[in-house]
Design an enzyme around this catalytic site. Structure first.
Site, PDB file in Angstrom:
ATOM      1  N   GLU A 230     -24.207  74.038 -23.601  1.00  0.00           N
ATOM      2  CA  GLU A 230     -24.121  74.522 -22.231  1.00  0.00           C
ATOM      3  C   GLU A 230     -22.706  75.051 -21.936  1.00  0.00           C
ATOM      4  OE1 GLU A 230     -26.719  74.903 -20.540  1.00  0.00           O
ATOM      5  OE2 GLU A 230     -27.933  73.110 -20.235  1.00  0.00           O
TER       6      GLU A 230
ATOM      7  N   ASN B 172     -27.965  80.957 -18.830  1.00  0.00           N
ATOM      8  CA  ASN B 172     -26.544  80.704 -18.572  1.00  0.00           C
ATOM      9  C   ASN B 172     -25.691  80.885 -19.832  1.00  0.00           C
ATOM     10  OD1 ASN B 172     -27.241  78.494 -20.076  1.00  0.00           O
ATOM     11  ND2 ASN B 172     -26.739  76.957 -18.527  1.00  0.00           N
TER      12      ASN B 172
ATOM     13  N   ASP C   3     -31.805  72.081 -32.306  1.00  0.00           N
ATOM     14  CA  ASP C   3     -31.716  71.049 -31.268  1.00  0.00           C
ATOM     15  C   ASP C   3     -33.035  70.311 -31.053  1.00  0.00           C
ATOM     16  OD1 ASP C   3     -33.032  73.237 -30.217  1.00  0.00           O
ATOM     17  OD2 ASP C   3     -31.492  73.722 -28.750  1.00  0.00           O
TER      18      ASP C   3
ATOM     19  N   HIS D  79     -26.363  79.666 -22.860  1.00  0.00           N
ATOM     20  CA  HIS D  79     -26.346  78.590 -23.847  1.00  0.00           C
ATOM     21  C   HIS D  79     -27.004  79.033 -25.151  1.00  0.00           C
ATOM     22  CE1 HIS D  79     -30.293  76.985 -22.032  1.00  0.00           C
ATOM     23  NE2 HIS D  79     -30.587  77.088 -23.317  1.00  0.00           N
TER      24      HIS D  79
END
Ligand code: GLP
Length: 242
Positions: free
Chosen positions: A142, A135, A67, A137
Site C-alpha cells: 500500500e 491507489n 500475496d 498498490h
C-alpha cells in the site's frame, strides 16, 4: 518502461499471455511470479489454452505468488490459494511442489513472513506478473511502503478493502490484513509485466505514466527497474495525453 497499448482487456490479455507463453517455450524451467485479482484472469485463460494446444508445458515451471489474505483458509473461495487453483493450476500440468503461495499462520505472522522471504531469497523470478490497485498498490504494498521492504504483514487500506469487496458478501468479511511480497522482492525479478485495463485504472495509469517516483504511489518504484512492460488499453489510458 515499455507501454503496449491494446484495444481492450481481451487484446491485453492475449498480448501479456503471449509474452509469458513465449518465455515458457524459451525456458521450460522458468520461474514465474504470479498475481491475483480480475486483471490476470484473461492471461491465465490464454496460458491454459496454449497448454491444451500443446504449445507450452508447466511440467518444470515454478511459481511464486505475490500475496494472500490473513485469516482466510486456503479452501475458502476468496483465498488467493483457491483463486490460483481455480484460474490456472487445476487446468495445467504444474507440480504442486513447484507452486509457492504465501500463507500467514495467524499465530505466527512474523515467522510466516520470514519463511516466504527466505524462499524468495533463494530464487530469481524470471517474469513477475503484476496488476495495480487504484491507489497504486502492487501485490498488497500500500502507499507509503518503503521500496526496500521485504515480505511483511500489511494493514489493508479502506480503499483496497472497498475495491476488493466485490469478491465477498459484505465489507466486514474483507480481511483487514494480508501477507505480501515486499517491493524489494518484486523489483528483484528479471522482467516485470504489469497489466492494467479499464476505466477504473485510468487514474492509476495517469499517475504511473507521470513518471514521478514516490512511495505515495507504490507502482512508481517500477520506474527504477530496467525491464518493465505495461500492457494496457484505451480506457485505462483515457486520462493520459499522448
Ligand atoms: C488486489 C491484489 C493485487 C491486484 C489488485 C487489483 O489488491 N492484491 O495484486 O493487482 O487487487 O485487482 P484487479 O485486477 O481485480 O483490479
Amino acid at each position: 518502461m515499455q507501454i503496449i497499448k491494446c484495444k481492450d482487456y481481451e487484446e491485453a490479455s492475449k498480448v501479456a499471455g503471449d509474452i509469458i507463453s513465449d518465455a515458457i517455450q524459451e525456458k521450460p524451467d522458468i520461474v514465474l511470479g504470479l498475481a491475483t485479482g480480475s486483471s490476470p484472469i484473461g492471461i491465465y485463460q490464454n496460458l491454459i489454452e496454449d497448454y491444451k494446444n500443446k504449445k507450452i508445458s508447466f511440467e518444470n515451471v515454478r511459481t511464486y505468488n505475490l500475496d494472500e489474505y490473513v485469516g482466510i483458509d486456503r479452501d475458502c473461495p476468496q483465498s488467493y490459494y483457491y483463486f490460483m487453483n481455480d484460474h490456472l493450476f487445476n487446468h495445467v500440468n504444474i507440480k504442486q511442489e513447484n507452486v509457492h503461495i504465501p500463507y500467514a499462520t495467524p499465530k505466527a505472522l512474523e515467522e510466516s513472513c520470514k519463511k516466504y522471504s527466505k524462499e524468495l531469497d533463494k530464487t530469481v523470478v524470471d517474469i513477475q506478473l503484476l496488476g495495480i490497485g487504484a491507489n497504486g498498490h502492487i501485490g498488497f504494498n500500500e502507499p507509503k511502503t518503503p521500496f526496500d521492504q521485504k515480505t511483511f504483514i500489511v494493514q489493508l487500506t479502506e480503499k483496497t478493502r472497498e475495491d476488493n469487496k466485490r469478491f465477498f458478501n459484505t465489507l466486514e468479511e474483507v480481511p483487514s490484513k494480508a501477507i505480501t511480497m515486499g517491493i524489494a522482492e518484486i523489483m528483484k525479478a528479471k522482467k516485470i509485466v504489469l497489466i492494467a485495463t479499464g476505466k477504473n485504472k485510468a487514474e492509476a495509469m495517469k499517475r504511473l505514466l507521470s513518471k514521478e517516483v514516490t512511495t505515495d504511489f507504490p507502482a512508481s518504484a517500477l520506474h527504477l527497474h530496467q525491464d518493465v512492460i505495461v500492457v494496457t488499453d484505451e480506457e485505462a489510458l483515457s486520462l493520459v495525453n499522448d
